[in-house]
Design a protein around this motif. Structure first.
Motif, mmCIF file in Angstrom:
data_model
loop_
_atom_site.group_PDB
_atom_site.id
_atom_site.type_symbol
_atom_site.label_atom_id
_atom_site.label_comp_id
_atom_site.label_asym_id
_atom_site.label_seq_id
_atom_site.Cartn_x
_atom_site.Cartn_y
_atom_site.Cartn_z
ATOM 1 N N GLY A 17 41.527 38.998 44.398
ATOM 2 C CA GLY A 17 41.200 39.938 43.317
ATOM 3 C C GLY A 17 41.748 39.478 41.974
ATOM 4 N N PRO A 18 43.040 39.200 41.883
ATOM 5 C CA PRO A 18 43.599 38.698 40.618
ATOM 6 C C PRO A 18 42.954 37.403 40.147
ATOM 7 C CG PRO A 18 45.363 39.495 42.034
ATOM 8 C CD PRO A 18 44.107 39.510 42.864
ATOM 9 N N SER A 19 42.586 36.530 41.069
ATOM 10 C CA SER A 19 41.939 35.275 40.676
ATOM 11 C C SER A 19 40.572 35.550 40.046
ATOM 12 C CB SER A 19 41.791 34.340 41.884
ATOM 13 O OG SER A 19 43.051 33.884 42.332
ATOM 14 N N ILE A 20 39.807 36.430 40.653
ATOM 15 C CA ILE A 20 38.497 36.764 40.099
ATOM 16 C C ILE A 20 38.639 37.414 38.726
ATOM 17 C CG2 ILE A 20 36.480 38.270 40.401
ATOM 18 C CD1 ILE A 20 36.750 37.730 43.445
ATOM 19 N N GLU A 21 39.648 38.247 38.571
ATOM 20 C CA GLU A 21 39.882 38.874 37.265
ATOM 21 C C GLU A 21 40.212 37.824 36.210
ATOM 22 O OE1 GLU A 21 42.888 41.783 37.963
ATOM 23 O OE2 GLU A 21 41.580 43.061 39.177
ATOM 24 N N LYS A 22 40.971 36.793 36.592
ATOM 25 C CA LYS A 22 41.269 35.701 35.655
ATOM 26 C C LYS A 22 39.988 34.960 35.277
ATOM 27 C CE LYS A 22 45.980 34.891 37.364
ATOM 28 N NZ LYS A 22 46.848 33.968 38.152
ATOM 29 N N ALA A 23 39.110 34.777 36.267
ATOM 30 C CA ALA A 23 37.844 34.108 35.975
ATOM 31 C C ALA A 23 37.012 34.934 35.004
ATOM 32 C CB ALA A 23 37.067 33.866 37.269
ATOM 33 N N PHE A 24 36.925 36.227 35.230
ATOM 34 C CA PHE A 24 36.180 37.092 34.311
ATOM 35 C C PHE A 24 36.754 36.997 32.893
ATOM 36 C CE2 PHE A 24 34.846 40.157 37.933
ATOM 37 C CZ PHE A 24 33.681 39.445 38.139
ATOM 38 N N SER A 25 38.071 37.037 32.793
ATOM 39 C CA SER A 25 38.709 36.972 31.469
ATOM 40 C C SER A 25 38.371 35.662 30.767
ATOM 41 C CB SER A 25 40.233 37.102 31.613
ATOM 42 O OG SER A 25 40.585 38.373 32.117
ATOM 43 N N TYR A 26 38.316 34.583 31.534
ATOM 44 C CA TYR A 26 37.972 33.297 30.939
ATOM 45 C C TYR A 26 36.517 33.268 30.481
ATOM 46 C CZ TYR A 26 37.046 28.326 30.436
ATOM 47 O OH TYR A 26 36.667 27.099 29.953
#
Length: 245
Positions: A17-26
């Motif tokens: 979940g946190p990894s996907i959120e980082k991807a979205f932010s990028y």
């Protein structure tokens, strides 16, 4: 579509979940279309649910970013998960990365231009390049020692010239991805070496680049059991493709 980001996952319900959120932010700050593909390698935990929940939280304004989760249903191996994602991807540039994002997603900016321009067919992240200066958090000494020994074996048994074959951050052109991963036969952790071996044999242009990297102490790779399997896989690579060329 310019980019496909493939994330193989096994028992990653806490980290995905946190990894996907980082991807979205990028991706908020990019000007190209992309897809995020998570391939679940038969996880017995809530990985698939966690991925879907994270995808449901995609921020408004990311219309050019599509998402997809592919459950394999069985634990086939990281190589099998990456292969499935690469062959179903639609991007001109296809990058796979570990689910813990040990390599920050921002490092995509180093890979995409080298492939999209046509300069290289395969671009691989390396923790060994530039004197390991971009390794911000190291593995325990015994894991680093095992990694160096593994690379020596790769140099002796398979091919020479690549300093870090196992970093989980590699990019491919669409053409290279389709050809290489359709020929891939190793499903375990040594699939990286097999893919690079095939890339060499096909004459693809390969670039090894230094990438920022942070060790995650919650690694799902067994220091002894998985290492033994990887060595056995190495011994088979040349034989598996003896009649391909």
């Amino acid at each position: 579509m310019l980019l496909s980001l493939i994330i193989p996952a096994y028992n990653e319900s806490d980290r995905i979940g946190p990894s996907i959120e980082k991807a979205f932010s990028y991706f908020v700050g990019v000007d190209y279309d992309a897809e995020i593909i998570v391939v679940d390698d038969g996880s017995p935990d809530r990985t698939v649910d966690a991925v879907r929940e994270a995808f449901d939280r995609k921020p408004v304004g990311l219309d050019g970013i599509t998402t997809k989760v592919i459950p394999l249903g069985v634990n086939a191996g990281k190589g099998a998960a990456v292969r499935r994602g690469m062959l179903e991807a639609q991007g001109k540039v296809r990058v796979f990365t570990d689910a813990d994002f040990s390599t920050p997603v921002s490092e995509l900016a180093k890979v995409i231009p080298l492939i999209a321009s046509g300069e290289y067919d395969v671009v691989i992240g390396s923790r060994a390049a530039e004197g390991r200066a971009l390794v911000k958090k190291h593995q325990p000494w015994y894991r680093e020692a095992m990694g160096r020994f593994y690379n020596v074996i790769v140099q002796v048994l398979v091919f020479r010239g690549i300093k870090d074959t196992q970093c989980g951050f590699k990019g491919f052109s669409a053409d290279a991805a389709q050809i290489l991963f359709s020929k891939q036969k190793v499903n375990g952790f040594s699939f990286d070496v097999e893919i690079l071996y095939l890339a060499r044999r096909h004459g693809y242009r390969i670039k090894e680049i230094a990438i920022e990297w942070y060790n995650d102490e919650r690694s799902t790779v067994g220091a002894v059991s998985d290492s033994a399997k990887m060595f056995l896989e190495l011994l088979r690579i040349r034989k598996l493709h003896a009649n391909d060329f």
